[in-house]
Every structure is written in structure tokens, then in C-alpha cells.
Design a protein around this motif. Structure first.
Motif, PDB file in Angstrom:
ATOM      1  N   LEU A 126       0.833  -1.203   0.000  1.00 63.25           N
ATOM      2  CA  LEU A 126       0.000   0.000   0.000  1.00 63.25           C
ATOM      3  C   LEU A 126       0.869   1.256   0.000  1.00 63.25           C
ATOM      4  O   LEU A 126       0.610   2.208  -0.740  1.00 63.25           O
ATOM      5  CB  LEU A 126      -0.930  -0.001   1.217  1.00 63.25           C
ATOM      6  N   MET A 127       1.906   1.251   0.823  1.00 63.77           N
ATOM      7  CA  MET A 127       2.774   2.428   0.904  1.00 63.77           C
ATOM      8  C   MET A 127       3.446   2.730  -0.433  1.00 63.77           C
ATOM      9  O   MET A 127       3.733   3.883  -0.751  1.00 63.77           O
ATOM     10  CB  MET A 127       3.827   2.246   1.997  1.00 63.77           C
ATOM     11  N   ASP A 128       3.685   1.706  -1.235  1.00 64.45           N
ATOM     12  CA  ASP A 128       4.314   1.910  -2.540  1.00 64.45           C
ATOM     13  C   ASP A 128       3.466   2.776  -3.467  1.00 64.45           C
ATOM     14  O   ASP A 128       3.991   3.367  -4.418  1.00 64.45           O
ATOM     15  CB  ASP A 128       4.574   0.557  -3.217  1.00 64.45           C
ATOM     16  N   VAL A 129       2.162   2.849  -3.200  1.00 59.99           N
ATOM     17  CA  VAL A 129       1.274   3.629  -4.065  1.00 59.99           C
ATOM     18  C   VAL A 129       0.601   4.771  -3.287  1.00 59.99           C
ATOM     19  O   VAL A 129      -0.417   5.312  -3.700  1.00 59.99           O
ATOM     20  CB  VAL A 129       0.200   2.730  -4.732  1.00 59.99           C
ATOM     21  N   THR A 130       1.196   5.138  -2.152  1.00 56.09           N
ATOM     22  CA  THR A 130       0.669   6.218  -1.311  1.00 56.09           C
ATOM     23  C   THR A 130       1.612   7.413  -1.366  1.00 56.09           C
ATOM     24  O   THR A 130       2.793   7.287  -1.059  1.00 56.09           O
ATOM     25  CB  THR A 130       0.502   5.743   0.146  1.00 56.09           C
ATOM     26  N   SER A 131       1.078   8.560  -1.748  1.00 54.64           N
ATOM     27  CA  SER A 131       1.898   9.770  -1.856  1.00 54.64           C
ATOM     28  C   SER A 131       2.103  10.459  -0.515  1.00 54.64           C
ATOM     29  O   SER A 131       3.140  11.092  -0.291  1.00 54.64           O
ATOM     30  CB  SER A 131       1.242  10.767  -2.818  1.00 54.64           C
ATOM     31  N   LEU A 132       1.107  10.362   0.368  1.00 54.42           N
ATOM     32  CA  LEU A 132       1.119  11.095   1.634  1.00 54.42           C
ATOM     33  C   LEU A 132       0.288  10.331   2.651  1.00 54.42           C
ATOM     34  O   LEU A 132      -0.782   9.813   2.320  1.00 54.42           O
ATOM     35  CB  LEU A 132       0.511  12.492   1.427  1.00 54.42           C
ATOM     36  N   VAL A 133       0.775  10.278   3.895  1.00 56.64           N
ATOM     37  CA  VAL A 133      -0.017   9.727   4.993  1.00 56.64           C
ATOM     38  C   VAL A 133      -0.351  10.866   5.957  1.00 56.64           C
ATOM     39  O   VAL A 133       0.541  11.584   6.417  1.00 56.64           O
ATOM     40  CB  VAL A 133       0.726   8.612   5.748  1.00 56.64           C
ATOM     41  N   ILE A 134      -1.646  11.040   6.223  1.00 63.32           N
ATOM     42  CA  ILE A 134      -2.125  12.012   7.204  1.00 63.32           C
ATOM     43  C   ILE A 134      -2.498  11.211   8.451  1.00 63.32           C
ATOM     44  O   ILE A 134      -3.464  10.441   8.437  1.00 63.32           O
ATOM     45  CB  ILE A 134      -3.343  12.786   6.676  1.00 63.32           C
ATOM     46  N   LEU A 135      -1.704  11.355   9.506  1.00 66.57           N
ATOM     47  CA  LEU A 135      -1.861  10.528  10.702  1.00 66.57           C
ATOM     48  C   LEU A 135      -2.438  11.344  11.850  1.00 66.57           C
ATOM     49  O   LEU A 135      -1.888  12.385  12.228  1.00 66.57           O
ATOM     50  CB  LEU A 135      -0.505   9.936  11.107  1.00 66.57           C
ATOM     51  N   ASP A 136      -3.522  10.853  12.418  1.00 68.09           N
ATOM     52  CA  ASP A 136      -4.162  11.481  13.564  1.00 68.09           C
ATOM     53  C   ASP A 136      -3.539  10.901  14.838  1.00 68.09           C
ATOM     54  O   ASP A 136      -3.827   9.762  15.204  1.00 68.09           O
ATOM     55  CB  ASP A 136      -5.666  11.213  13.520  1.00 68.09           C
ATOM     56  N   LEU A 137      -2.669  11.670  15.482  1.00 74.11           N
ATOM     57  CA  LEU A 137      -2.086  11.267  16.766  1.00 74.11           C
ATOM     58  C   LEU A 137      -2.975  11.794  17.883  1.00 74.11           C
ATOM     59  O   LEU A 137      -2.965  12.978  18.190  1.00 74.11           O
ATOM     60  CB  LEU A 137      -0.672  11.820  16.915  1.00 74.11           C
ATOM     61  N   LYS A 138      -3.742  10.900  18.472  1.00 73.85           N
ATOM     62  CA  LYS A 138      -4.766  11.311  19.418  1.00 73.85           C
ATOM     63  C   LYS A 138      -4.204  11.582  20.811  1.00 73.85           C
ATOM     64  O   LYS A 138      -4.603  12.531  21.479  1.00 73.85           O
ATOM     65  CB  LYS A 138      -5.859  10.248  19.473  1.00 73.85           C
ATOM     66  N   GLU A 139      -3.282  10.734  21.256  1.00 70.74           N
ATOM     67  CA  GLU A 139      -2.671  10.872  22.577  1.00 70.74           C
ATOM     68  C   GLU A 139      -1.334  10.155  22.559  1.00 70.74           C
ATOM     69  O   GLU A 139      -1.215   9.076  21.965  1.00 70.74           O
ATOM     70  CB  GLU A 139      -3.553  10.271  23.675  1.00 70.74           C
ATOM     71  N   ILE A 140      -0.327  10.701  23.204  1.00 66.82           N
ATOM     72  CA  ILE A 140       0.980  10.069  23.242  1.00 66.82           C
ATOM     73  C   ILE A 140       1.087   9.066  24.393  1.00 66.82           C
ATOM     74  O   ILE A 140       1.775   8.050  24.290  1.00 66.82           O
ATOM     75  CB  ILE A 140       2.103  11.122  23.336  1.00 66.82           C
ATOM     76  N   ASP A 141       0.397   9.338  25.501  1.00 60.39           N
ATOM     77  CA  ASP A 141       0.438   8.442  26.653  1.00 60.39           C
ATOM     78  C   ASP A 141      -0.447   7.221  26.402  1.00 60.39           C
ATOM     79  O   ASP A 141      -1.623   7.372  26.067  1.00 60.39           O
ATOM     80  CB  ASP A 141      -0.045   9.174  27.910  1.00 60.39           C
ATOM     81  N   PRO A 142       0.091   6.006  26.544  1.00 57.27           N
ATOM     82  CA  PRO A 142      -0.700   4.822  26.186  1.00 57.27           C
ATOM     83  C   PRO A 142      -1.973   4.656  27.012  1.00 57.27           C
ATOM     84  O   PRO A 142      -3.012   4.263  26.475  1.00 57.27           O
ATOM     85  CB  PRO A 142       0.272   3.656  26.398  1.00 57.27           C
ATOM     86  N   GLU A 143      -1.910   4.954  28.314  1.00 50.97           N
ATOM     87  CA  GLU A 143      -3.094   4.781  29.143  1.00 50.97           C
ATOM     88  C   GLU A 143      -4.155   5.830  28.816  1.00 50.97           C
ATOM     89  O   GLU A 143      -5.345   5.521  28.719  1.00 50.97           O
ATOM     90  CB  GLU A 143      -2.727   4.853  30.622  1.00 50.97           C
ATOM     91  N   LYS A 144      -3.722   7.067  28.600  1.00 55.67           N
ATOM     92  CA  LYS A 144      -4.675   8.109  28.204  1.00 55.67           C
ATOM     93  C   LYS A 144      -5.276   7.786  26.837  1.00 55.67           C
ATOM     94  O   LYS A 144      -6.464   8.050  26.594  1.00 55.67           O
ATOM     95  CB  LYS A 144      -3.996   9.467  28.186  1.00 55.67           C
ATOM     96  N   HIS A 145      -4.456   7.235  25.944  1.00 54.00           N
ATOM     97  CA  HIS A 145      -4.967   6.842  24.632  1.00 54.00           C
ATOM     98  C   HIS A 145      -6.029   5.754  24.784  1.00 54.00           C
ATOM     99  O   HIS A 145      -7.066   5.788  24.100  1.00 54.00           O
ATOM    100  CB  HIS A 145      -3.813   6.340  23.758  1.00 54.00           C
ATOM    101  N   ARG A 146      -5.788   4.815  25.686  1.00 53.36           N
ATOM    102  CA  ARG A 146      -6.755   3.727  25.911  1.00 53.36           C
ATOM    103  C   ARG A 146      -8.059   4.285  26.472  1.00 53.36           C
ATOM    104  O   ARG A 146      -9.158   3.867  26.079  1.00 53.36           O
ATOM    105  CB  ARG A 146      -6.141   2.696  26.854  1.00 53.36           C
TER     106      ARG A 146
END
Length: 250
Positions: A126-146
């Protein structure tokens, strides 16, 4: 056994998007998401079932009609839901787009990502045919993310590193919810993580809004943030400062 095109389950189409990647975009929203973000504005996309069925050639034929609107900077963005839950369909769709020279952007939260060999082989295809990835980083702390999403974030951070190591451009987004995703220590840690990536072109702070609240009500799902309010301009500015947004002009 003869090959048959994988079926994609599409929630909706937006023919003229201006915020989901560079330039004017045709945005495809796919069905299905494993995260249960407390501020989600598309809860109707959670269920894997439902949506309109398309093959990749059928969908690309539909989308490509709008190419004159995109100009040199625009293209196609696939969002969701979580588009990585339909990776085989997405890969075929992006392959058709890239054969025509179309810019392809993947808008993802990364939750299905795994580091086993079979998954990585499919992901890299998939990455071979992807020009850009827009990534939503919701939380850096794993417990807060959970607590925020119902899932851990170790695989999401691993995916960001993997994409960066492959040299694929990244845009990072963070939804700012006062009292929930705006603690300064967390934002500093997020900035440190972002700075460890090699291909980040842009960092965006997305102010929380309540425009999707009626969807929760329509679905009969209790809204988990009844007292949340959008951030002020000053709160957004402070978050942008902590995330060092100015280092990534896009």
C-alpha cells in the motif's frame, strides 16, 4: 480460482474537499473503525458492515471524472472510519490512481497496524502507491490513549516510525479537546515524538467541535463528553506552540 476484485464498503464521497491533503481533493470515506474516540464526529462509520459496495475500478472510474478540479496540487484522499481496515481494496484503488499520476493521500489513525511479516508485506505494498499519509495522533500516553479511544497506541507509534523510515511524507494531526487532550506535558512528549520522525511536512491542531453530536443522538449512543467545549483561540495557539507547528510549514 479466478481473481475477483475486492469489494470496498464506502460510507460516503465528497467531491470537493479542501482540508484533507494538498490542493483540492476527492475524499472517499470508508466504513469501519475499531477505535471509539470519545469525540468522534463520524460514529456512523464505526460498524464494519454497511456502506455502499464498490470495486476499486468502479470507484476510480467515478472519482477520476473530477480530475479537472484537482489541478496540479490536488488528488484523492481516502479517510474513514479507518481505511486500513480495508487495505486490499485501498491498495488496488490507489494503484489505479497512481497509474494515472494522481496524488494519493491516506488519512488514518493507524489502529490496525501490526508488525508481523504478512501484515507488513501488505502494508508496504500500500505504501508503494501512497503519496502522503495524514496521521491522527490522538494521545501520546498509552493509558490516556486507551481511555480516550478504547485501544493502546504502541502499534500506531510504530506505524508512524515505519512510514518515516520508508521515506513517505507525513502530516500529523492532533484534535485539541480542552481538559482532555491539551495537557502541556503530553503535548511536549508528542512534539518530541514528531521530531524523531524524518518525513513530517506539516503538523496541525484541529480544534474540537460538536458538529457530530447529533449523529450520536441519532444512533442512540450516549455522548461521553457532554460538558466539553471547543478550545479558545489562545488554547489552540498554545498547543501549536508546544507541538512546534512552525517547524513544519507544510
Amino acid at each position: 480460482m479466478p481473481y475477483s476484485d475486492p469489494i470496498g464498503y464506502v460510507h460516503s464521497l465528497e467531491s470537493f474537499g479542501s482540508v484533507d491533503g494538498p490542493g483540492v481533493r476527492f475524499v472517499v470515506f470508508l466504513q469501519g473503525c475499531a477505535l471509539r474516540c470519545k469525540y468522534c464526529h463520524n460514529p456512523e462509520t464505526w460498524a464494519a458492515e454497511g456502506g455502499e459496495e464498490w470495486t476499486a475500478p468502479q470507484l476510480f472510474q467515478r472519482v477520476y471524472r473530477y480530475r479537472n478540479y484537482w489541478g496540479k496540487k490536488g488528488g484523492i484522499t481516502v479517510s474513514g472510519g479507518e481505511p486500513l481496515r480495508q487495505m486490499e481494496f485501498l491498495t488496488e484503488f490507489f494503484t489505479l490512481a497512481r497509474k494515472k499520476g494522481v496524488h494519493t493521500a491516506l488519512d488514518t489513525a493507524g489502529q490496525p497496524f501490526r508488525e508481523d511479516a504478512d501484515y507488513l508485506a501488505a502494508f508496504d505494498k500500500l505504501m508503494d502507491v501512497t503519496s502522503l499519509v495524514i496521521l491522527d495522533l490522538k494521545e501520546i500516553d498509552p493509558e490516556k490513549h486507551r481511555q480516550l479511544t478504547g485501544k493502546d497506541n504502541a502499534n500506531i507509534l510504530a506505524m508512524a516510525k515505519h512510514i518515516s523510515d520508508r521515506g513517505i511524507p507525513l502530516w500529523i494531526r492532533h484534535v485539541l479537546v480542552p481538559g482532555l487532550t491539551d495537557d502541556e506535558e503530553g503535548l511536549r512528549r508528542t512534539a518530541d515524538f514528531i521530531s524523531s520522525l524524518k518525513t513530517v511536512q506539516r503538523v496541525e491542531v484541529l480544534p474540537y467541535h460538536t458538529l457530530g453530536l447529533f449523529k450520536w443522538q441519532k444512533l442512540g449512543i450516549p455522548y461521553p463528553l457532554p460538558d466539553a467545549v471547543p478550545p479558545t483561540a489562545e488554547q489552540v495557539r498554545r498547543a501549536e506552540e508546544l507541538l512546534e507547528v512552525s517547524k513544519y510549514p507544510g
